[in-house]
Design a protein around this motif. Structure first.
Motif, PDB file in Angstrom:
ATOM      1  N   THR A   2      34.822  47.366  30.780  1.00 24.36           N
ATOM      2  CA  THR A   2      35.753  47.005  31.855  1.00 24.36           C
ATOM      3  C   THR A   2      37.131  47.600  31.632  1.00 24.36           C
ATOM      4  O   THR A   2      37.773  48.094  32.554  1.00 24.36           O
ATOM      5  N   LEU A   5      37.227  51.149  32.606  1.00 20.58           N
ATOM      6  CA  LEU A   5      37.262  51.304  34.063  1.00 20.58           C
ATOM      7  C   LEU A   5      38.672  51.083  34.599  1.00 20.58           C
ATOM      8  O   LEU A   5      39.115  51.785  35.516  1.00 20.58           O
ATOM      9  N   SER A 133      34.353  54.333  43.903  1.00 17.12           N
ATOM     10  CA  SER A 133      33.356  54.062  42.881  1.00 17.12           C
ATOM     11  C   SER A 133      33.899  53.109  41.817  1.00 17.12           C
ATOM     12  O   SER A 133      33.242  52.136  41.436  1.00 17.12           O
ATOM     13  N   LYS A 136      34.357  49.518  43.275  1.00 18.25           N
ATOM     14  CA  LYS A 136      33.086  48.792  43.386  1.00 18.25           C
ATOM     15  C   LYS A 136      32.655  48.240  42.027  1.00 18.25           C
ATOM     16  O   LYS A 136      32.195  47.098  41.907  1.00 18.25           O
ATOM     17  N   LYS A 137      32.794  49.045  40.992  1.00 15.02           N
ATOM     18  CA  LYS A 137      32.385  48.621  39.655  1.00 15.02           C
ATOM     19  C   LYS A 137      33.266  47.496  39.117  1.00 15.02           C
ATOM     20  O   LYS A 137      32.803  46.613  38.384  1.00 15.02           O
TER      21      LYS A 137
END
Length: 203
Positions: A2, A5, A133, A136-137
């Motif tokens: 996480t 990201l 992308s 969304k993750k």
């Protein structure tokens, strides 16, 4: 995973803002030199969207360092300011476009402006997909909304290319203020959506 990201999302936002600042400055310079209200409006739009992008950077970088309530309150105030800025910009570009059409003020052809818009058409969709992308993750509605606004930037660039190209190739002077009116529609849409849904708009 996480944290990686979040770092990727931050990198994408820094990249978007950096490009928008450069694009905004160059568009304003080219717009004032050519007398193109479409280019000037595009440049101001890039500048405001860079400011709104900073809101999302703050939100991502402060993740886990303050309460959700504090984060939400600060973001709402900042996004509201950005929404008002878009509306003011839309009014300005609309008034200037109508004036140029009424007075038949002919802008100079701007090849440089066309090149700026073409770069935007090539770069913005790639950034939009990458942010969508990542959003969304991370289950980040703000980042997903931000990616959709980046798509809008691509549409603005297409309108700009059409208007500038018609003037540059065929000498159709009124294509510039008309394309500016198309840009106004997108700008006002961004402002209204920001104020009504309190989404972070960053192109």
């Amino acid at each position: 995973m996480t944290s990686l990201l979040y770092k990727k999302a931050l990198y994408l936002e820094y990249l978007t803002i950096g490009y928008n600042v450069l694009e905004g400055v160059l568009s304003l310079m080219a717009g004032y030199l050519a007398g193109s209200i479409a280019l000037v409006g595009f440049g101001f739009d890039s500048a405001i969207e860079s400011l709104s992008g900073a809101v999302l950077i703050w939100r991502l970088s402060s993740h886990g360092r303050c309460s959700a309530e504090e984060e939400e309150r600060a973001e709402k105030k900042a996004v509201r300011l950005v929404g008002v800025s878009f509306i003011i910009l839309g009014i300005y570009v609309f008034a200037e476009s109508i004036k140029k059409l009424y007075l038949h003020e002919r802008p100079e052809p701007s090849l440089f402006g066309i090149i700026i818009a073409l770069f935007s058409i090539a770069i913005m969709p790639v950034l939009a997909y990458a942010k969508y992308s990542a959003g969304k993750k991370l289950a980040s509605r703000a980042l997903v909304a931000d990616s959709k606004q980046t798509v809008v930037c691509s549409m603005l660039s297409v309108a700009l290319v059409v208007g500038l190209s018609l003037n540059y190739i065929y000498g159709i002077w009124w294509a510039d203020p008309v394309s500016a009116l198309v840009i106004v529609a997108f700008i006002v849409r961004e402002g209204v959506e920001t104020l009504s849904e309190e989404k972070t708009c960053s192109c």
